[in-house]
Design a protein around this motif. Structure first.
Motif, short mmCIF file in Angstrom:
data_model
loop_
_atom_site.label_atom_id
_atom_site.label_comp_id
_atom_site.label_asym_id
_atom_site.label_seq_id
_atom_site.Cartn_x
_atom_site.Cartn_y
_atom_site.Cartn_z
N PHE A 29 0.87 -0.98 0.16
CA PHE A 29 -0.06 0.03 -0.05
C PHE A 29 0.82 1.13 -0.03
O PHE A 29 1.03 1.89 1.11
N ALA A 31 2.08 5.06 -0.74
CA ALA A 31 1.34 6.31 -0.65
C ALA A 31 0.85 6.81 -1.94
O ALA A 31 -0.08 7.67 -1.84
N ASP A 32 1.71 6.49 -3.02
CA ASP A 32 0.94 7.23 -4.41
C ASP A 32 0.66 6.13 -5.33
O ASP A 32 0.97 5.99 -6.37
N VAL A 106 -4.54 11.36 8.94
CA VAL A 106 -4.56 10.74 7.81
C VAL A 106 -3.17 10.19 7.50
O VAL A 106 -2.80 9.08 7.02
N ASN A 107 -2.33 11.03 7.56
CA ASN A 107 -0.61 10.77 7.46
C ASN A 107 -0.16 9.58 8.32
O ASN A 107 0.64 8.92 7.92
N LEU A 110 -1.40 6.34 6.50
CA LEU A 110 -0.45 6.10 5.40
C LEU A 110 0.97 5.71 6.02
O LEU A 110 1.51 4.64 5.41
N ALA A 113 0.71 1.88 6.81
CA ALA A 113 0.39 1.20 5.86
C ALA A 113 1.90 0.94 5.25
O ALA A 113 2.17 0.12 4.85
N ARG A 114 2.83 2.17 5.14
CA ARG A 114 4.21 1.88 4.51
C ARG A 114 4.78 0.88 5.43
O ARG A 114 5.72 0.24 4.89
N ALA A 143 -9.07 7.25 3.74
CA ALA A 143 -7.71 6.60 3.88
C ALA A 143 -7.83 5.13 4.50
O ALA A 143 -6.76 4.42 4.09
N ARG A 147 -6.21 1.88 2.29
CA ARG A 147 -5.33 1.23 3.08
C ARG A 147 -5.60 -0.13 3.69
O ARG A 147 -4.95 -0.83 4.21
#
Length: 433
Positions: A29, A31-32, A106-107, A110, A113-114, A143, A147
């Protein structure tokens, strides 16, 4: 007590993924991620994720979270009984208690997920964003959906000082988040301007104490008492309690003494801890041994048994003392003090009235200083334990039951302690058989 575990959480039998040295591989997943429409199907185009940023211990500063670095921070929530990490708090760029949107939250989604964080997440969210309504929370829901995160695996920690005028809106926003499946927490309890009755109305799942309270509580009895009362309050409303920023074993011992089971801090997790490393157990130092039996057997301090003292100037006459004793039958003694409130003598009610009631007693003593009939005051410091105070009371067999006069650091009279109260507390110290 345990925090909710995701259905896909790793177990001890399943080997954990540890990233190999070198460039970070593509993650499921990124981010982009870009979705493009193809006549046959949808195609995902992946790009490599950014390399992990170093862990920043500024997150554990006593004033945290006043300033937050842009690099995401991963702070494990540790169960002190087992040493296991039961959740991970993610603090990413843009997270601020004063914010009015969910960009930081939200960040955090993300970043988790990374990092392939499978543990339940604790994500900070501003109170203003929750009170703003469902429209402002839509980016968070999107988000989470993108994810593959389920709301019941996420604890949203509400930060910031709620505006009294927005109390109804805040509670409405909390109900909306809970209806979706999110678990609710409040952060900064103890220093944040959070009405305590709001906890009863919101019924949070977790309550996080202020990091400053955890840092100063072990060495400040007043703040320690505040922490204990907040823990009892949280338990009363059905919430778990989290102690952030535990830096040393003294703080850990205090946290355990307050009855807290969940904690965070550099004492518990290494500075480079990250969810992708697969190390979900940390070393928890053994608790500090309790006070020895000889120390504990001395009992509470006499300051806890203090009663108001009836004082009169040292030059008062016996007739004035009689008037005071006659006005209130419950008065057992009168303390004669000087101009600085320092005890100069103690008058026991029974012996004094016996003198005055004897033959010619009133005629001989009424107009003369009461100090002629006073005894030397039995003085104890306010920090004297019960057992030591009983030893002071027993030094004169003829005055065993005289009230003890308690003084402060400069010798001023603070009140009296009755021997009967000392005996009752001393009896409670006897070990049960």
């Amino acid at each position: 007590m345990s925090l909710p575990s995701p259905s896909a959480a790793p177990s001890a039998a399943i080997p954990q993924h540890v990233p190999a040295p070198g460039p970070a591989p593509a993650t499921p997943f990124p981010a982009d991620t870009v979705l493009e429409h193809d006549p046959a199907n949808f195609v995902r185009r992946y790009t490599p994720a950014a390399s992990p940023q170093p862990y920043d211990q500024r997150a554990y500063a006593p004033g945290f979270p006043a300033e937050r670095p842009a690099a995401p921070l991963f702070l494990p929530v540790v169960d002190l009984d087992t040493g296991g990490a039961v959740a991970v708090e993610v603090i990413a760029g843009g997270a601020s208690p004063a914010a009015t949107d969910v960009a930081g939250t939200v960040n955090g989604v993300l970043a988790a997920a990374r990092e392939e964080a499978l543990l339940p997440l604790v994500l900070p969210i501003p109170a203003a964003a929750v009170a703003g309504g469902s429209a402002g929370l839509a980016p968070l829901h999107e988000a989470m959906r993108m994810r593959g995160r389920r709301p019941r695996e996420v604890i949203l920690a509400i930060e910031g000082d709620p505006v009294p005028a927005e109390r109804t809106a805040l509670l409405s926003g909390i109900d909306g988040l809970r209806a979706v499946g999110y678990l609710i927490a409040f952060a900064g309890l103890g220093t944040a301007a959070l009405p305590l009755d709001l906890l009863a109305d919101a019924s949070p799942y977790v309550v996080a104490l202020s990091a400053d309270l955890v840092a100063r509580g072990p060495r400040d009895p007043r703040r320690g008492a505040l922490a204990e009362s907040l823990v009892r309050l949280a338990r009363g409303v059905g919430a778990h309690v989290l102690a952030p920023g535990v830096r040393d074993e003294t703080q850990l011992a205090a946290v355990r003494g307050w009855g807290i089971r969940l904690a965070q801090g550099p004492l518990l997790a290494p500075s480079d801890w990250r969810p992708s490393h697969g190390y979900n157990r940390v070393h928890v130092p053994l608790p500090v041994p309790e006070a020895t039996a000889s120390t504990a057997a001395l009992g509470p301090r006499v300051q806890e048994l203090l009663l108001p003292a009836v004082t009169l100037p040292a030059e008062s006459t016996a007739e004035e003392v009689v008037a005071v004793l006659s006005a209130e039958p419950s008065i057992t003694s009168v303390v004669l003090v000087d101009e600085y409130q320092r005890p100069q003598g103690s008058i026991d009610r029974s012996r004094f009235l016996l003198f005055m009631a004897g033959a010619y007693g009133h005629a001989l003593h009424a107009k003369k200083p009461a100090g002629r009939l006073a005894d030397t005051a039995k003085i104890v410091a306010k920090t004297t334990p019960v057992i030591a105070a009983m030893q002071v009371a027993g030094r004169d067999n003829a005055r065993v039951y005289d009230d003890l006069v308690v003084v402060d650091e400069v010798g001023r009279c603070m009140g009296v302690v009755r021997v009967g109260d000392l005996l009752r507390h001393a009896a409670d110290l006897r070990p049960a058989r």
